[in-house]
Design an enzyme around this catalytic site. Structure first.
Site, PDB file in Angstrom:
ATOM      1  CG  HIS A   1      -0.239   0.090   2.535  1.00 19.21           C
ATOM      2  ND1 HIS A   1       0.224   0.951   2.997  1.00 19.21           N
ATOM      3  CD2 HIS A   1      -0.056  -0.938   3.422  1.00 19.21           C
ATOM      4  CE1 HIS A   1       0.625   1.010   4.353  1.00 19.21           C
ATOM      5  NE2 HIS A   1       0.439  -0.455   4.354  1.00 19.21           N
TER       6      HIS A   1
ATOM      7  CB  CYS B   1       1.741  -3.615   5.341  1.00 16.42           C
ATOM      8  SG  CYS B   1      -0.124  -4.486   5.706  1.00 16.42           S
TER       9      CYS B   1
END
Length: 332
Positions: free
Chosen positions: A200, A218
């Site tokens: 992301h 992440c």
């Protein structure tokens, strides 16, 4: 070090704005080579045109913060003086993975995307800096794929993250709407990994954390990089998540080694690093000998280690600045 030729070039590059995209490299003509190069100078340098910070330089040249700091140990991270010389990244050794889809080498905080080769064009690889999981929120390893893509996502902080923030006096809402302060940025791509791991973007408050061990597991990217990647890769794209702090590869009959520091919470000795490096050197030499065995002449057998520069190897494994170092050149 070569200073002269890049100064004019760096003025051009210093104009890179927030619309810049990934660093794009042509893959070597020899398919057995794995070293890619951005600049013609072996050690590209730039002269700071104003007082700034190393993270500012990293942001402008699409490098990670850890990377720019390692390359410039003598430069004050928070005060690069006007006209001070800053070293940039140049050569990179491709991770030992298939040249397809996406490879995340968390040991170097860097991603490699191999776009499909178009007819009549040379194969390329695009490289992006990214952040990875902290010591207590490790980014997983293994082969996976992109299973879903979302533009302008809302963030629903997991309960574990909400508890952590609450304990630190920074409570989070149940939902963070899209916008400049959304930690997911403007794009997210779901990986087929249990636990909800994503690739992301980032919010404006954490943009200088790219290239650091800072996330909850992440993979976090610069806004323009995730935008470019989001629009380039389809759902189903393979993703190889590896940890290769030491890489070895060839370019034009010269063997290089690239070494990175251990991640937080990990510690290997120089002897352990040397053992890994020697095995990789032998593997690379055997692979190269196989090419010569197919019809070209080369002295020695596949089992022989080349007479490489052992001092250069030790220096690379000690400095750990991620800069590929030449160890050996074959004589044809």
């Amino acid at each position: 070090m070569k200073v002269r030729s890049l100064f004019a070039f760096s003025i051009l590059l210093s104009a890179i704005s927030g619309t810049a995209n990934a660093t794009t490299y042509s893959l070597p003509e020899n398919s057995n080579d794995s070293v890619i190069t951005e600049f013609t100078d072996d050690v590209p340098l730039m002269r700071a045109e104003q007082s700034e910070t190393l993270p500012d330089v990293a942001r402008r040249f699409l490098l990670g913060q850890t990377e720019i700091v390692r390359l410039n140990p003598e430069v004050d991270r928070w005060h690069v003086k006007k006209d001070e010389i800053v070293r940039l990244a140049n050569k990179r050794i491709l991770p030992d993975t298939p040249h397809e889809g996406i490879t995340l080498n968390i040991a170097e905080y860097r991603m490699y995307y191999y776009p499909p080769t178009q007819k009549g064009t040379a194969p390329q690889v695009m490289s992006y800096a990214h952040g990875i999981g902290r010591q207590d929120w490790k980014t997983p390893l293994g082969k996976t794929s992109i299973v879903r893509k979302v533009k302008d996502p809302s963030w629903h902080p997991p309960e574990s993250i909400r508890r952590e923030h609450a304990a630190n006096g920074d409570p989070l809402p149940a939902v963070v709407p899209p916008g400049p302060h959304n930690p997911l940025g403007a794009y997210k791509m779901h990986l087929a990994v249990p636990g909800g791991y994503l690739i992301h973007g980032t919010d404006i408050d954490k943009i200088y954390g790219i290239g650091m061990q800072i996330t909850h597991g992440c993979v976090r990217m610069y806004p323009e990089d995730i935008e470019a990647l989001y629009h380039s890769v389809p759902v189903g794209t393979s993703v190889y998540m590896v940890k290769q702090p030491i890489k070895v590869g060839w370019l034009d009959n010269t063997l290089y080694i690239e070494a990175h520091p251990d991640l937080e919470g990990e510690e290997t000795t120089l002897d352990q690093k040397l053992d890994v490096a020697l095995k990789l050197i032998q593997k690379a030499n055997i692979a190269r000998d196989g090419v010569y065995a197919a019809g070209q002449s080369e002295t020695g057998t596949a089992q022989n280690m080349p007479e490489f520069d052992r001092e250069a190897l030790k220096q690379a494994l000690t400095v750990l600045d991620g800069n590929p170092v030449a160890l050996y050149q074959r004589l044809l």
